[in-house]
Design a protein around this motif. Sequence first.
Motif, PDB file in Angstrom:
ATOM      1  N   PRO A   1       0.809  -1.234   0.000  1.00 19.82           N
ATOM      2  CA  PRO A   1       0.000   0.000   0.000  1.00 19.82           C
ATOM      3  C   PRO A   1       0.836   1.275   0.000  1.00 19.82           C
ATOM      4  O   PRO A   1       0.446   2.272  -0.618  1.00 19.82           O
ATOM      5  CB  PRO A   1      -0.834  -0.109   1.287  1.00 19.82           C
ATOM      6  CG  PRO A   1      -0.186  -1.136   2.110  1.00 19.82           C
ATOM      7  CD  PRO A   1       0.470  -2.069   1.165  1.00 19.82           C
ATOM      8  N   VAL A   2       2.005   1.274   0.663  1.00 23.45           N
ATOM      9  CA  VAL A   2       2.861   2.468   0.647  1.00 23.45           C
ATOM     10  C   VAL A   2       3.337   2.746  -0.773  1.00 23.45           C
ATOM     11  O   VAL A   2       3.283   3.886  -1.257  1.00 23.45           O
ATOM     12  CB  VAL A   2       4.065   2.289   1.598  1.00 23.45           C
ATOM     13  CG1 VAL A   2       5.116   3.363   1.346  1.00 23.45           C
ATOM     14  CG2 VAL A   2       3.597   2.361   3.043  1.00 23.45           C
ATOM     15  N   MET A   3       3.806   1.719  -1.459  1.00 26.60           N
ATOM     16  CA  MET A   3       4.263   1.896  -2.836  1.00 26.60           C
ATOM     17  C   MET A   3       3.101   2.268  -3.750  1.00 26.60           C
ATOM     18  O   MET A   3       3.239   3.102  -4.656  1.00 26.60           O
ATOM     19  CB  MET A   3       4.964   0.617  -3.311  1.00 26.60           C
ATOM     20  CG  MET A   3       6.266   0.332  -2.577  1.00 26.60           C
ATOM     21  SD  MET A   3       6.969  -1.305  -2.930  1.00 26.60           S
ATOM     22  CE  MET A   3       7.480  -1.093  -4.628  1.00 26.60           C
ATOM     23  N   LEU A   4       1.924   1.696  -3.495  1.00 30.73           N
ATOM     24  CA  LEU A   4       0.747   1.994  -4.307  1.00 30.73           C
ATOM     25  C   LEU A   4       0.311   3.451  -4.140  1.00 30.73           C
ATOM     26  O   LEU A   4       0.050   4.154  -5.125  1.00 30.73           O
ATOM     27  CB  LEU A   4      -0.403   1.053  -3.908  1.00 30.73           C
ATOM     28  CG  LEU A   4      -1.690   1.150  -4.734  1.00 30.73           C
ATOM     29  CD1 LEU A   4      -1.427   0.725  -6.168  1.00 30.73           C
ATOM     30  CD2 LEU A   4      -2.777   0.267  -4.121  1.00 30.73           C
TER      31      LEU A   4
ATOM     32  N   LYS B   1       7.829   6.454  -9.166  1.00 33.08           N
ATOM     33  CA  LYS B   1       8.031   5.210  -9.910  1.00 33.08           C
ATOM     34  C   LYS B   1       9.149   4.399  -9.265  1.00 33.08           C
ATOM     35  O   LYS B   1      10.148   4.948  -8.802  1.00 33.08           O
ATOM     36  CB  LYS B   1       8.380   5.522 -11.368  1.00 33.08           C
ATOM     37  CG  LYS B   1       7.232   6.177 -12.133  1.00 33.08           C
ATOM     38  CD  LYS B   1       7.609   6.424 -13.581  1.00 33.08           C
ATOM     39  CE  LYS B   1       6.456   7.072 -14.339  1.00 33.08           C
ATOM     40  NZ  LYS B   1       6.814   7.326 -15.762  1.00 33.08           N
ATOM     41  N   TYR B   2       8.961   3.079  -9.238  1.00 28.42           N
ATOM     42  CA  TYR B   2       9.935   2.191  -8.618  1.00 28.42           C
ATOM     43  C   TYR B   2      10.509   1.227  -9.649  1.00 28.42           C
ATOM     44  O   TYR B   2       9.870   0.896 -10.653  1.00 28.42           O
ATOM     45  CB  TYR B   2       9.281   1.380  -7.489  1.00 28.42           C
ATOM     46  CG  TYR B   2       8.826   2.202  -6.322  1.00 28.42           C
ATOM     47  CD1 TYR B   2       9.696   2.542  -5.292  1.00 28.42           C
ATOM     48  CD2 TYR B   2       7.506   2.665  -6.239  1.00 28.42           C
ATOM     49  CE1 TYR B   2       9.283   3.308  -4.221  1.00 28.42           C
ATOM     50  CE2 TYR B   2       7.088   3.423  -5.165  1.00 28.42           C
ATOM     51  CZ  TYR B   2       7.976   3.747  -4.163  1.00 28.42           C
ATOM     52  OH  TYR B   2       7.556   4.512  -3.108  1.00 28.42           O
TER      53      TYR B   2
ATOM     54  N   VAL C   1      10.875  -7.392  -4.348  1.00 30.55           N
ATOM     55  CA  VAL C   1      11.186  -7.479  -2.920  1.00 30.55           C
ATOM     56  C   VAL C   1       9.917  -7.385  -2.089  1.00 30.55           C
ATOM     57  O   VAL C   1       9.706  -8.166  -1.144  1.00 30.55           O
ATOM     58  CB  VAL C   1      12.181  -6.373  -2.510  1.00 30.55           C
ATOM     59  CG1 VAL C   1      12.293  -6.278  -0.994  1.00 30.55           C
ATOM     60  CG2 VAL C   1      13.556  -6.636  -3.126  1.00 30.55           C
ATOM     61  N   ALA C   2       9.046  -6.425  -2.430  1.00 30.18           N
ATOM     62  CA  ALA C   2       7.782  -6.261  -1.701  1.00 30.18           C
ATOM     63  C   ALA C   2       6.941  -7.521  -1.778  1.00 30.18           C
ATOM     64  O   ALA C   2       6.343  -7.962  -0.783  1.00 30.18           O
ATOM     65  CB  ALA C   2       7.006  -5.073  -2.258  1.00 30.18           C
ATOM     66  N   LEU C   3       6.900  -8.126  -2.957  1.00 31.26           N
ATOM     67  CA  LEU C   3       6.098  -9.334  -3.144  1.00 31.26           C
ATOM     68  C   LEU C   3       6.660 -10.502  -2.343  1.00 31.26           C
ATOM     69  O   LEU C   3       5.905 -11.231  -1.677  1.00 31.26           O
ATOM     70  CB  LEU C   3       6.051  -9.689  -4.639  1.00 31.26           C
ATOM     71  CG  LEU C   3       5.204 -10.906  -5.018  1.00 31.26           C
ATOM     72  CD1 LEU C   3       3.741 -10.683  -4.637  1.00 31.26           C
ATOM     73  CD2 LEU C   3       5.338 -11.210  -6.502  1.00 31.26           C
TER      74      LEU C   3
ATOM     75  N   SER D   1       3.523   7.518   3.054  1.00 34.35           N
ATOM     76  CA  SER D   1       3.894   8.148   1.786  1.00 34.35           C
ATOM     77  C   SER D   1       3.922   9.664   1.909  1.00 34.35           C
ATOM     78  O   SER D   1       4.837  10.334   1.409  1.00 34.35           O
ATOM     79  CB  SER D   1       2.899   7.731   0.688  1.00 34.35           C
ATOM     80  OG  SER D   1       2.889   6.332   0.520  1.00 34.35           O
ATOM     81  N   ALA D   2       2.917  10.238   2.589  1.00 34.29           N
ATOM     82  CA  ALA D   2       2.847  11.689   2.757  1.00 34.29           C
ATOM     83  C   ALA D   2       4.004  12.192   3.614  1.00 34.29           C
ATOM     84  O   ALA D   2       4.583  13.260   3.354  1.00 34.29           O
ATOM     85  CB  ALA D   2       1.507  12.082   3.380  1.00 34.29           C
ATOM     86  N   GLN D   3       4.373  11.432   4.657  1.00 34.01           N
ATOM     87  CA  GLN D   3       5.525  11.806   5.486  1.00 34.01           C
ATOM     88  C   GLN D   3       6.798  11.816   4.641  1.00 34.01           C
ATOM     89  O   GLN D   3       7.637  12.729   4.762  1.00 34.01           O
ATOM     90  CB  GLN D   3       5.683  10.814   6.632  1.00 34.01           C
ATOM     91  CG  GLN D   3       4.622  10.924   7.712  1.00 34.01           C
ATOM     92  CD  GLN D   3       4.713   9.801   8.725  1.00 34.01           C
ATOM     93  OE1 GLN D   3       5.378   8.779   8.495  1.00 34.01           O
ATOM     94  NE2 GLN D   3       4.054   9.957   9.848  1.00 34.01           N
TER      95      GLN D   3
END
Length: 331
Positions: free
Chosen positions: A121-124, A133-134, A141-143, A191-193
């Motif tokens: 969710p953070v990456m999303l 973009k990643y 790694v996340a998966l 994400s906002a932080q």
Amino acid sequence: MNRHVQLAICVVGIYFSFLYWAYLQEKLTSSNYSNSSIDPAYFKSPLIIHIIQSLFSIIIGTIYITTIGDYKPLLNNFSKSFFNLYIISISQTISSPLSYSSLNYVDYLLFLLTKSCKLIPVMLVHYILFGTKYKKSKYLVALIITIGVSIFTIATSSSKSNKHNNNGNNDQIYGFILLIASLLLDGFTNSAQDIMLKKDNSINGGCLMVGLNICTFFNLLIYTLTFTDQFNYIKTFVLNNGYAVIYDLLKFALCGAIGQIFIFITLEKFSSVVLITVTVTRKMLSMAISVILFGHSLNLSQWFGIILVFAGIGLESALKIFKPKQKDKVL
């Protein structure tokens, strides 16, 4: 200081603080504090837990930023930063009580499983709201980490279920919905932080910690005093069952406050994805401690889950060590 040394110090600080914090969290939400052998007493006041946690974080965070002298940029530009701080604090204010409330309906291992899947969710949220973009390796790694955590927890055969979670499947579904909502809010918060620390030169990790906790503290305090009876609840609970729950609350809040300092330093010096990677592995160790101390059991599938998680972390570290030294806008 070398970045690798900085990260190592932060990781050790997060691990030591939050491993004990997680133990106290499960104790607070699942232990019987009753002085009577007949009538059990389980502490069910998530707003009070979060208010005390925020208060301790304000105190410890203020001591930290005053000691290192990092508070002046925030004071000089407070009006500029306040709106962003308050928006993030609303998400944080809603998220934490939701996750604590879910523990009334689901067991602690499912709670840790869901909260450990923050990477996605953070990456999303980063991608949808902020256009980040990643590299494909980040998604891999996340998966891997998420699959490992899922296997570990789903494979757990608990020999000691949550004693106050006997309301049937509907309540479990409701508890899981609370967890998912909390997870999405956490994705936005982290994400906002991350974006705020990168784009707002008037703020740093310590100031962000104190500012957010001040906003969260007053949000929760006003809501709790206006719409709930939880302060009377805790007063009655202590009078009937003694001060053991207060001691656990204070230790819990102190550990959380100290751990938050290392969390916000990691967020400032690195990124939310690095932070989530660290906290996910910490949650894995917390699950292992929960299994040992609270009567759960380990099996072969769980060990496979552990191996997957640390394989994901090892892959992330290897990619950072051997990546080409070039500037790249893709994270």
